[in-house]
Every structure is written in structure tokens, then in C-alpha cells.
Design a protein around this motif. Structure first.
Motif, PDB file in Angstrom:
ATOM      1  N   ASP A   1      -3.877 -14.362  15.680  1.00  0.00           N
ATOM      2  CA  ASP A   1      -3.526 -15.580  14.951  1.00  0.00           C
ATOM      3  C   ASP A   1      -3.127 -15.292  13.505  1.00  0.00           C
ATOM      4  N   LEU A   2      -3.397 -14.073  13.017  1.00  0.00           N
ATOM      5  CA  LEU A   2      -3.151 -13.751  11.620  1.00  0.00           C
ATOM      6  C   LEU A   2      -1.774 -13.126  11.423  1.00  0.00           C
ATOM      7  N   THR A   3      -1.170 -13.436  10.287  1.00  0.00           N
ATOM      8  CA  THR A   3       0.034 -12.744   9.841  1.00  0.00           C
ATOM      9  C   THR A   3      -0.310 -12.002   8.562  1.00  0.00           C
ATOM     10  N   VAL A   4      -0.024 -10.703   8.540  1.00  0.00           N
ATOM     11  CA  VAL A   4      -0.439  -9.851   7.429  1.00  0.00           C
ATOM     12  C   VAL A   4       0.801  -9.383   6.665  1.00  0.00           C
ATOM     13  N   PHE A   5       0.723  -9.486   5.355  1.00  0.00           N
ATOM     14  CA  PHE A   5       1.789  -9.040   4.468  1.00  0.00           C
ATOM     15  C   PHE A   5       1.207  -7.979   3.531  1.00  0.00           C
ATOM     16  N   ALA A   6       1.727  -6.772   3.591  1.00  0.00           N
ATOM     17  CA  ALA A   6       1.185  -5.653   2.816  1.00  0.00           C
ATOM     18  C   ALA A   6       2.158  -5.231   1.738  1.00  0.00           C
ATOM     19  N   GLN A   7       1.626  -4.942   0.558  1.00  0.00           N
ATOM     20  CA  GLN A   7       2.470  -4.593  -0.582  1.00  0.00           C
ATOM     21  C   GLN A   7       1.829  -3.459  -1.384  1.00  0.00           C
ATOM     22  N   PRO A   8       2.507  -2.297  -1.506  1.00  0.00           N
ATOM     23  CA  PRO A   8       1.971  -1.243  -2.376  1.00  0.00           C
ATOM     24  C   PRO A   8       2.149  -1.618  -3.848  1.00  0.00           C
ATOM     25  N   CYS A   9       1.147  -1.261  -4.653  1.00  0.00           N
ATOM     26  CA  CYS A   9       1.183  -1.544  -6.100  1.00  0.00           C
ATOM     27  C   CYS A   9       0.792  -0.272  -6.849  1.00  0.00           C
ATOM     28  N   PRO A  10       1.629   0.750  -6.813  1.00  0.00           N
ATOM     29  CA  PRO A  10       1.223   2.074  -7.298  1.00  0.00           C
ATOM     30  C   PRO A  10       0.868   2.133  -8.775  1.00  0.00           C
ATOM     31  N   ARG A  11       1.484   1.325  -9.615  1.00  0.00           N
ATOM     32  CA  ARG A  11       1.227   1.448 -11.044  1.00  0.00           C
ATOM     33  C   ARG A  11      -0.104   0.828 -11.467  1.00  0.00           C
ATOM     34  N   PHE A  12      -0.692   0.022 -10.608  1.00  0.00           N
ATOM     35  CA  PHE A  12      -1.956  -0.617 -10.979  1.00  0.00           C
ATOM     36  C   PHE A  12      -3.039   0.417 -11.294  1.00  0.00           C
ATOM     37  N   VAL A  13      -3.158   1.455 -10.459  1.00  0.00           N
ATOM     38  CA  VAL A  13      -4.174   2.485 -10.711  1.00  0.00           C
ATOM     39  C   VAL A  13      -3.877   3.209 -12.017  1.00  0.00           C
ATOM     40  N   GLU A  14      -2.608   3.483 -12.268  1.00  0.00           N
ATOM     41  CA  GLU A  14      -2.248   4.150 -13.518  1.00  0.00           C
ATOM     42  C   GLU A  14      -2.677   3.329 -14.724  1.00  0.00           C
ATOM     43  N   PHE A  15      -2.471   2.015 -14.657  1.00  0.00           N
ATOM     44  CA  PHE A  15      -2.894   1.143 -15.755  1.00  0.00           C
ATOM     45  C   PHE A  15      -4.403   1.230 -15.971  1.00  0.00           C
ATOM     46  N   VAL A  16      -5.166   1.101 -14.885  1.00  0.00           N
ATOM     47  CA  VAL A  16      -6.627   1.097 -15.015  1.00  0.00           C
ATOM     48  C   VAL A  16      -7.119   2.432 -15.538  1.00  0.00           C
ATOM     49  N   GLU A  17      -6.598   3.535 -15.000  1.00  0.00           N
ATOM     50  CA  GLU A  17      -7.049   4.851 -15.435  1.00  0.00           C
ATOM     51  C   GLU A  17      -6.681   5.132 -16.898  1.00  0.00           C
ATOM     52  N   ALA A  18      -5.711   4.371 -17.423  1.00  0.00           N
ATOM     53  CA  ALA A  18      -5.353   4.495 -18.831  1.00  0.00           C
ATOM     54  C   ALA A  18      -6.088   3.467 -19.692  1.00  0.00           C
ATOM     55  N   GLY A  19      -6.914   2.616 -19.059  1.00  0.00           N
ATOM     56  CA  GLY A  19      -7.652   1.600 -19.798  1.00  0.00           C
ATOM     57  C   GLY A  19      -6.799   0.422 -20.215  1.00  0.00           C
ATOM     58  N   ILE A  20      -5.654   0.226 -19.551  1.00  0.00           N
ATOM     59  CA  ILE A  20      -4.740  -0.870 -19.877  1.00  0.00           C
ATOM     60  C   ILE A  20      -4.899  -1.956 -18.809  1.00  0.00           C
ATOM     61  N   THR A  21      -5.515  -3.065 -19.161  1.00  0.00           N
ATOM     62  CA  THR A  21      -5.816  -4.086 -18.160  1.00  0.00           C
ATOM     63  C   THR A  21      -5.366  -5.494 -18.523  1.00  0.00           C
ATOM     64  N   ASP A  22      -4.993  -5.734 -19.767  1.00  0.00           N
ATOM     65  CA  ASP A  22      -4.736  -7.116 -20.175  1.00  0.00           C
ATOM     66  C   ASP A  22      -3.530  -7.249 -21.102  1.00  0.00           C
ATOM     67  N   THR A  23      -2.485  -6.500 -20.812  1.00  0.00           N
ATOM     68  CA  THR A  23      -1.301  -6.536 -21.663  1.00  0.00           C
ATOM     69  C   THR A  23      -0.156  -7.269 -20.963  1.00  0.00           C
ATOM     70  N   ALA A  24       0.877  -7.591 -21.748  1.00  0.00           N
ATOM     71  CA  ALA A  24       2.061  -8.236 -21.185  1.00  0.00           C
ATOM     72  C   ALA A  24       2.728  -7.330 -20.158  1.00  0.00           C
ATOM     73  N   GLN A  25       2.638  -6.013 -20.353  1.00  0.00           N
ATOM     74  CA  GLN A  25       3.230  -5.070 -19.407  1.00  0.00           C
ATOM     75  C   GLN A  25       2.546  -5.168 -18.047  1.00  0.00           C
TER      76      GLN A  25
END
Length: 281
Positions: free
Chosen positions: A135-159
Motif C-alpha cells: 500500500d506504500l509508495t516510497v520516494f528516495a532522495q540522496p542528500c550527499p552534502r548534508f553530512v559535509e555540512f554537519v561534519e563542518a559544524g554548519i547547520t543553520d546558514t542560508a547555504q
């Protein structure tokens, strides 16, 4: 009762969210955390390399005497969960199953989105787990830059917000009402993700659900720490700078992580008599 620590592993700092959730649910338990910062991020790396790096870290934790392994990394779970459960005699808990089960019980319109690293999304593990419900429809999306942001401590910028808009647009247009944060780094970006997806979309993060699985495993196996246990939390990293890990942990989580030490990982060839806790793949 068993006062040995719970071993928690991630490719970097993302798994600290899981460690925090376990500590909140099980305050008497000791924790030993290793972030494989020497090889982070795992997402874009070949599956064979991720498997090798992850098993080396898990070997290190088991050799240090942990009573349970928690793979607080979606990419590593997708790469080697079956191997880990065959390799070790201690229970192994991962983050994918708990999040998938919660998403299935949360969705109202049966349209679920999943975001994760390229490795996690490419493995199809979430799509397969959620796909058992026709009954479920699944939509998958890679977000590769998210980890880079977190590992750089960047979490709340316009970028961060602009990249989130780009990554999440297909899921928003697909009309999903539930979104699985398929990486333990992503809760640090929950503000931007929630803003882009809108208030009507439920976000499912694996940290609290994984902690519940840890609790169930410890109770069912009679492995809970004793009533007089004094918990110790130890944090280790495989990179070349303990200060980098510590500074980032402080920025993301406050002062919960007070010290960190560097460790070298590697598969240790133990004599057969001393290796009863480890099997062969």
C-alpha cells in the motif's frame, strides 16, 4: 545484570544523537562511542570499503569488551549488517529497521520519503523494507552534502537552506506526508529540513527508535546494568585530531562530550582460545 558498556559506532559525529537517546532512556548504562573520522564521510565511498572500515571499528569495540553493538550509521548498516550479526556473539542493533517501522505506522496518505547518503539510497535498503507493504509508495532522495555540512559544524546558514530546498523539492512535489531522516547526521539539520518540507510532514529520526530497540534487547537478554552501576561514557575517534572531534561535538551537542581520545582500528588476529566472542563471516 551486566555493567559492560554498550558500543556505539558511526562514521563521524552523527551517531552522537543515538548515544544521547540511549543515555536518556538507559541512564545507568555505560557507553563507548567510536567515530571513524579518519574515513568520514562514508556515503560516497564504495560499499566494499565501507564494509571494511566498519568491521574494523566494530572489531575494536568487541575486543574492548562491549556487551552490545549499535551501528549508528545508515550507510554502514546497509553495507554490512548481516556480516556483523554473523561475526559477533554480542547483540547488534542498527538504525534502519526502527526508522522504517516508525514511518510505516506514522504515514497517513501512504506516501513516504527517505533521504540519506548516496550509499544508503543506492543500496535500496529502505525501499526494500518499506516496499514489503504494497500500500506504500516510497520516494528516495540522496542528500550527499548534508553530512559535509554537519561534519563542518554548519547547520543553520542560508547555504544549508538553499541546498535543502534543492534536495527536498522532488519529495515535496511528490506529496509525501512522512520523511525518514536516513542518516544519523541529519537530525542536526532538522530545522532546515522541517522548514522546507512544511509542518504537515512528519519527520522520522532513528535515534529515539533505535534507543527503544536497545532497551528491548538488553531486557530480553538480561543484560541491563545493575542498580548500583556507575555509568561511564567514553568517546573515541580515528582521525588525527581529538580537538577537531571535541570542538565539533561541543558545537552540535553542548558540553555532553567532555573528552575524546584517538584510537587506531584494525582487524586483530586473536588466538582461537581468546576469540570465542567473534565468529567468521
Amino acid at each position: 545484570m551486566n555493567d559492560a558498556p554498550i558500543g556505539i559506532f558511526d562514521s563521524g559525529v552523527g551517531g552522537l544523537t543515538v548515544a544521547r537517546a540511549i543515555s536518556a532512556l538507559l541512564p545507568r548504562e555505560s557507553l563507548r562511542y567510536i567515530g571513524d573520522t579518519a574515513h568520514s564521510p562514508y556515503g560516497p565511498k564504495p560499499i566494499a570499503d565501507v564494509r571494511r572500515y566498519a568491521l574494523e571499528v566494530l572489531d575494536t569495540l568487541v575486543d574492548e569488551g562491549v556487551k552490545m553493538l549499535v551501528i549508528a550509521c545508515n550507510t554502514a548498516s546497509a553495507a554490512m549488517l548481516r556480516d556483523a550479526r554473523e561475526r559477533y556473539d554480542v547483540p547488534v542493533v542498527e538504525v534502519i529497521g526502527p526508522a522504517a517501522r516508525t514511518a510505516m505506522s506514522t504515514t497517513r496518505n501512504k506516501r513516504i520519503g527517505v533521504i540519506g547518503t548516496a550509499g544508503t539510497i543506492g543500496s535500496g535498503v529502505y525501499q526494500d523494507l518499506l516496499g514489503v507493504n504494497a500500500d506504500l509508495t516510497v520516494f528516495a532522495q540522496p542528500c550527499p552534502r548534508f553530512v559535509e555540512f554537519v561534519e563542518a559544524g554548519i547547520t543553520d546558514t542560508a547555504q544549508v537552506l538553499a541546498v535543502a530546498e534543492e534536495y527536498l523539492a522532488p519529495l515535496r512535489h511528490a506529496g509525501v506526508d512522512t520523511l525518514v531522516l536516513g542518516c544519523t547526521h541529519y537530525p542536526f539539520l532538522e530545522g532546515a529540513i522541517s522548514y522546507v518540507m512544511g509542518a504537515d510532514v512528519s519527520l522520522v529520526s532513528s535515534d529515539t527508535e533505535t534507543a527503544k530497540d536497545v532497551y528491548r534487547q538488553l531486557v530480553s537478554r538480561d543484560l541491563l546494568a545493575g542498580p548500583d552501576a556507575v555509568p561511564h561514557h567514553e568517546y573515541e575517534a580515528t582521525g588525527d585530531s581529538e580537538h577537531e572531534f571535541l570542538n565539533l561535538a561541543h558545537r552540535l551537542m553542548g558540553r555532553e562530550v567532555r573528552t575524546v581520545k584517538l584510537v587506531q582500528t584494525g582487524v586483530i588476529d586473536l588466538p582461537k582460545a581468546a576469540a570465542s566472542h567473534r565468529g567468521e563471516i
